[in-house]
Design an enzyme around this catalytic site. Structure first.
Site, PDB file in Angstrom:
ATOM      1  N   LYS A   1       0.837  -1.213   0.000  1.00  0.00           N
ATOM      2  CA  LYS A   1       0.000   0.000   0.000  1.00  0.00           C
ATOM      3  C   LYS A   1       0.872   1.264   0.000  1.00  0.00           C
ATOM      4  CE  LYS A   1      -1.961  -1.147   3.933  1.00  0.00           C
ATOM      5  NZ  LYS A   1      -1.252  -2.409   4.213  1.00  0.00           N
TER       6      LYS A   1
ATOM      7  N   ARG B   1      -9.686   0.824   8.569  1.00  0.00           N
ATOM      8  CA  ARG B   1      -9.328  -0.553   8.905  1.00  0.00           C
ATOM      9  C   ARG B   1     -10.454  -1.275   9.644  1.00  0.00           C
ATOM     10  NH1 ARG B   1      -3.339   0.258   8.743  1.00  0.00           N
ATOM     11  NH2 ARG B   1      -2.303  -1.728   9.115  1.00  0.00           N
TER      12      ARG B   1
ATOM     13  N   ARG C   1      11.713  -5.295   5.032  1.00  0.00           N
ATOM     14  CA  ARG C   1      11.356  -3.886   4.783  1.00  0.00           C
ATOM     15  C   ARG C   1      12.221  -2.916   5.583  1.00  0.00           C
ATOM     16  NH1 ARG C   1       5.222  -1.969   5.339  1.00  0.00           N
ATOM     17  NH2 ARG C   1       5.299  -2.944   7.398  1.00  0.00           N
TER      18      ARG C   1
ATOM     19  N   ARG D   1      11.002  -0.904  11.289  1.00  0.00           N
ATOM     20  CA  ARG D   1       9.916  -0.741  12.252  1.00  0.00           C
ATOM     21  C   ARG D   1       9.967  -1.796  13.350  1.00  0.00           C
ATOM     22  NH1 ARG D   1       4.682  -0.063   8.542  1.00  0.00           N
ATOM     23  NH2 ARG D   1       3.831  -1.251  10.270  1.00  0.00           N
TER      24      ARG D   1
ATOM     25  N   ARG E   1      -1.081  -8.867  13.472  1.00  0.00           N
ATOM     26  CA  ARG E   1      -1.586  -7.896  12.492  1.00  0.00           C
ATOM     27  C   ARG E   1      -2.421  -8.570  11.405  1.00  0.00           C
ATOM     28  NH1 ARG E   1       4.175  -5.694  11.511  1.00  0.00           N
ATOM     29  NH2 ARG E   1       3.436  -4.417   9.788  1.00  0.00           N
TER      30      ARG E   1
HETATM   31  P1  ADP Z   1       2.254  -1.878   3.188  1.00  0.00           P
HETATM   32  O1  ADP Z   1       2.256  -0.361   3.165  1.00  0.00           O
HETATM   33  O2  ADP Z   1       1.029  -2.455   2.539  1.00  0.00           O
HETATM   34  O3  ADP Z   1       2.489  -2.435   4.548  1.00  0.00           O
HETATM   35  P2  ADP Z   1       4.839  -1.634   1.777  1.00  0.00           P
HETATM   36  O4  ADP Z   1       4.533  -0.780   0.595  1.00  0.00           O
HETATM   37  O5  ADP Z   1       5.546  -1.024   2.916  1.00  0.00           O
HETATM   38  O6  ADP Z   1       3.469  -2.366   2.287  1.00  0.00           O
HETATM   39  O7  ADP Z   1       5.640  -2.919   1.247  1.00  0.00           O
HETATM   40  C1  ADP Z   1       6.137  -3.920   2.139  1.00  0.00           C
HETATM   41  C2  ADP Z   1       7.484  -4.431   1.623  1.00  0.00           C
HETATM   42  O8  ADP Z   1       7.279  -5.178   0.423  1.00  0.00           O
HETATM   43  C3  ADP Z   1       8.484  -3.328   1.285  1.00  0.00           C
HETATM   44  O9  ADP Z   1       9.780  -3.724   1.680  1.00  0.00           O
HETATM   45  C4  ADP Z   1       8.370  -3.184  -0.244  1.00  0.00           C
HETATM   46  O10 ADP Z   1       9.625  -2.790  -0.825  1.00  0.00           O
HETATM   47  C5  ADP Z   1       7.970  -4.594  -0.679  1.00  0.00           C
HETATM   48  N1  ADP Z   1       7.034  -4.607  -1.820  1.00  0.00           N
HETATM   49  C6  ADP Z   1       6.064  -3.701  -2.117  1.00  0.00           C
HETATM   50  N2  ADP Z   1       5.397  -4.051  -3.241  1.00  0.00           N
HETATM   51  C7  ADP Z   1       5.943  -5.228  -3.648  1.00  0.00           C
HETATM   52  C8  ADP Z   1       5.689  -6.113  -4.761  1.00  0.00           C
HETATM   53  N3  ADP Z   1       4.720  -5.873  -5.655  1.00  0.00           N
HETATM   54  N4  ADP Z   1       6.465  -7.212  -4.859  1.00  0.00           N
HETATM   55  C9  ADP Z   1       7.444  -7.476  -3.965  1.00  0.00           C
HETATM   56  N5  ADP Z   1       7.732  -6.699  -2.900  1.00  0.00           N
HETATM   57  C10 ADP Z   1       6.988  -5.578  -2.738  1.00  0.00           C
HETATM   58  P1  ADP Z   2       1.163  -1.958   7.631  1.00  0.00           P
HETATM   59  O1  ADP Z   2       2.299  -1.406   6.851  1.00  0.00           O
HETATM   60  O2  ADP Z   2       1.504  -3.168   8.377  1.00  0.00           O
HETATM   61  O3  ADP Z   2      -0.111  -2.093   6.870  1.00  0.00           O
HETATM   62  P2  ADP Z   2       0.653   0.563   9.036  1.00  0.00           P
HETATM   63  O4  ADP Z   2       1.896   1.353   8.964  1.00  0.00           O
HETATM   64  O5  ADP Z   2      -0.492   0.953   8.175  1.00  0.00           O
HETATM   65  O6  ADP Z   2       0.969  -0.974   8.856  1.00  0.00           O
HETATM   66  O7  ADP Z   2       0.146   0.531  10.540  1.00  0.00           O
HETATM   67  C1  ADP Z   2       1.004   0.155  11.605  1.00  0.00           C
HETATM   68  C2  ADP Z   2       0.191   0.002  12.886  1.00  0.00           C
HETATM   69  O8  ADP Z   2      -0.468   1.246  13.194  1.00  0.00           O
HETATM   70  C3  ADP Z   2      -0.951  -1.018  12.819  1.00  0.00           C
HETATM   71  O9  ADP Z   2      -0.493  -2.322  13.125  1.00  0.00           O
HETATM   72  C4  ADP Z   2      -1.891  -0.482  13.903  1.00  0.00           C
HETATM   73  O10 ADP Z   2      -1.404  -0.759  15.213  1.00  0.00           O
HETATM   74  C5  ADP Z   2      -1.774   1.021  13.705  1.00  0.00           C
HETATM   75  N1  ADP Z   2      -2.755   1.541  12.711  1.00  0.00           N
HETATM   76  C6  ADP Z   2      -2.466   2.086  11.494  1.00  0.00           C
HETATM   77  N2  ADP Z   2      -3.598   2.465  10.856  1.00  0.00           N
HETATM   78  C7  ADP Z   2      -4.619   2.146  11.692  1.00  0.00           C
HETATM   79  C8  ADP Z   2      -6.036   2.278  11.604  1.00  0.00           C
HETATM   80  N3  ADP Z   2      -6.633   2.806  10.508  1.00  0.00           N
HETATM   81  N4  ADP Z   2      -6.770   1.845  12.661  1.00  0.00           N
HETATM   82  C9  ADP Z   2      -6.200   1.317  13.754  1.00  0.00           C
HETATM   83  N5  ADP Z   2      -4.879   1.155  13.905  1.00  0.00           N
HETATM   84  C10 ADP Z   2      -4.080   1.566  12.881  1.00  0.00           C
END
Ligand code: ADP
Ligand code: ADP
Ligand code: ZN
Length: 216
Positions: free
Chosen positions: A13, A88, A127, A161, A172
């Site tokens: 995302k 969420r 990551r 993180r 999660r």
């Molecule tokens: P999210 O915001 O949904 O938690 P991230 O964008 O931070 O996910 O991506 C999580 C990890 O996966 C990062 O290290 C990123 O570089 C990698 N990643 C993102 N998109 C892809 C993809 N299409 N294929 C492989 N790895 C990916």
């Molecule tokens: P991910 O990359 O794993 O999707 P985020 O960076 O979006 O994670 O979120 C990290 C943490 O922050 C979540 O595990 C949760 O504890 C909190 N969080 C983020 N967005 C929300 C939301 N919309 N509602 C509740 N908790 C949230």
């Protein structure tokens, strides 16, 4: 036309939201980033959310909706938002609908990024993020071209993180399936849902998202 990116932790995302910011000039609203800022601010609210985040549980709807409402009110009317990691829960989705209505804004499309659970562990454990500009990297899938130097801003400071470990990911993922995945049905019923294959490489996912936006 505002958009939501929906998907489990590690789906991509944040990566896709940043591409949309670069390519389409949208504004990324990541509740994860806002909550990480809050925890670093040393306030009482920051201390409360730090513990919840490290466990991998969801922060209360009240806190998260409050943060989003405050941000939405601050931005000019012309801005197009990408919601990343929000909503969420169903309560957050209802609250977002009300907020947007009240401001005369619309939700154009909700894009679900679908990724297999096994792939998420590998994505999350590799990551890391640039401290200078927030660019998201991965140890093996997306390392910086020059080792240790951010391609976007030249910074040499990176961070990982606290919640990017297997134990927290399990919590999660459970929270995702239990509390967030019902939003797929919710937005499907509102005729707003589109799904992309998040198992594809980043550029393919990005092209697919651009195609959806062009048609929306
Ligand atoms: P999210 O915001 O949904 O938690 P991230 O964008 O931070 O996910 O991506 C999580 C990890 O996966 C990062 O290290 C990123 O570089 C990698 N990643 C993102 N998109 C892809 C993809 N299409 N294929 C492989 N790895 C990916
Ligand atoms: P991910 O990359 O794993 O999707 P985020 O960076 O979006 O994670 O979120 C990290 C943490 O922050 C979540 O595990 C949760 O504890 C909190 N969080 C983020 N967005 C929300 C939301 N919309 N509602 C509740 N908790 C949230
Ligand atoms: Zn950088």
């Amino acid at each position: 036309m505002n958009i939501i990116l929906l998907g489990p932790p590690g789906a991509g995302k944040g990566t896709q939201a940043r591409k949309l910011v670069d390519e389409h000039g949208m504004v990324q609203l990541s509740t994860g980033d806002m909550l990480r800022d809050a925890r670093n601010s040393g306030t009482k609210m920051g201390r409360v959310v730090a513990d919840v985040m490290d466990r991998g549980a969801l922060v209360t709807d009240e806190i998260v909706i409050g943060l989003i409402a405050e941000r939405l009110e601050r931005e000019p009317e012309s801005v197009v938002f990408i919601f990343d990691g929000f909503p969420r829960t169903l309560a957050q989705a209802d609250a977002l609908g009300d907020l947007l209505d009240r401001m005369g804004r619309t939700l154009g499309v909700v894009i679900e990024i679908a990724v297999d659970d096994e792939a998420l562990v590998a994505r999350i454990s590799g990551r890391f993020t640039c401290e200078g500009c927030g660019e998201v990297y991965h140890d093996t899938i997306k390392p910086p071209v020059k080792d240790g130097i951010c391609e976007e801003c030249g910074s040499t400071e990176f961070s990982r993180r606290a919640d990017d470990n297997e134990e927290s990911l399990r919590v999660r993922l459970l929270a995702y399936y239990k509390q967030t995945s019902p939003l797929i049905g919710y937005y499907h019923a509102k005729h707003l849902l589109k799904s992309v294959d998040g198992m594809a490489d980043m550029d393919t996912v990005s092209a697919e998202i651009s195609r959806i936006l062009a048609e929306a």
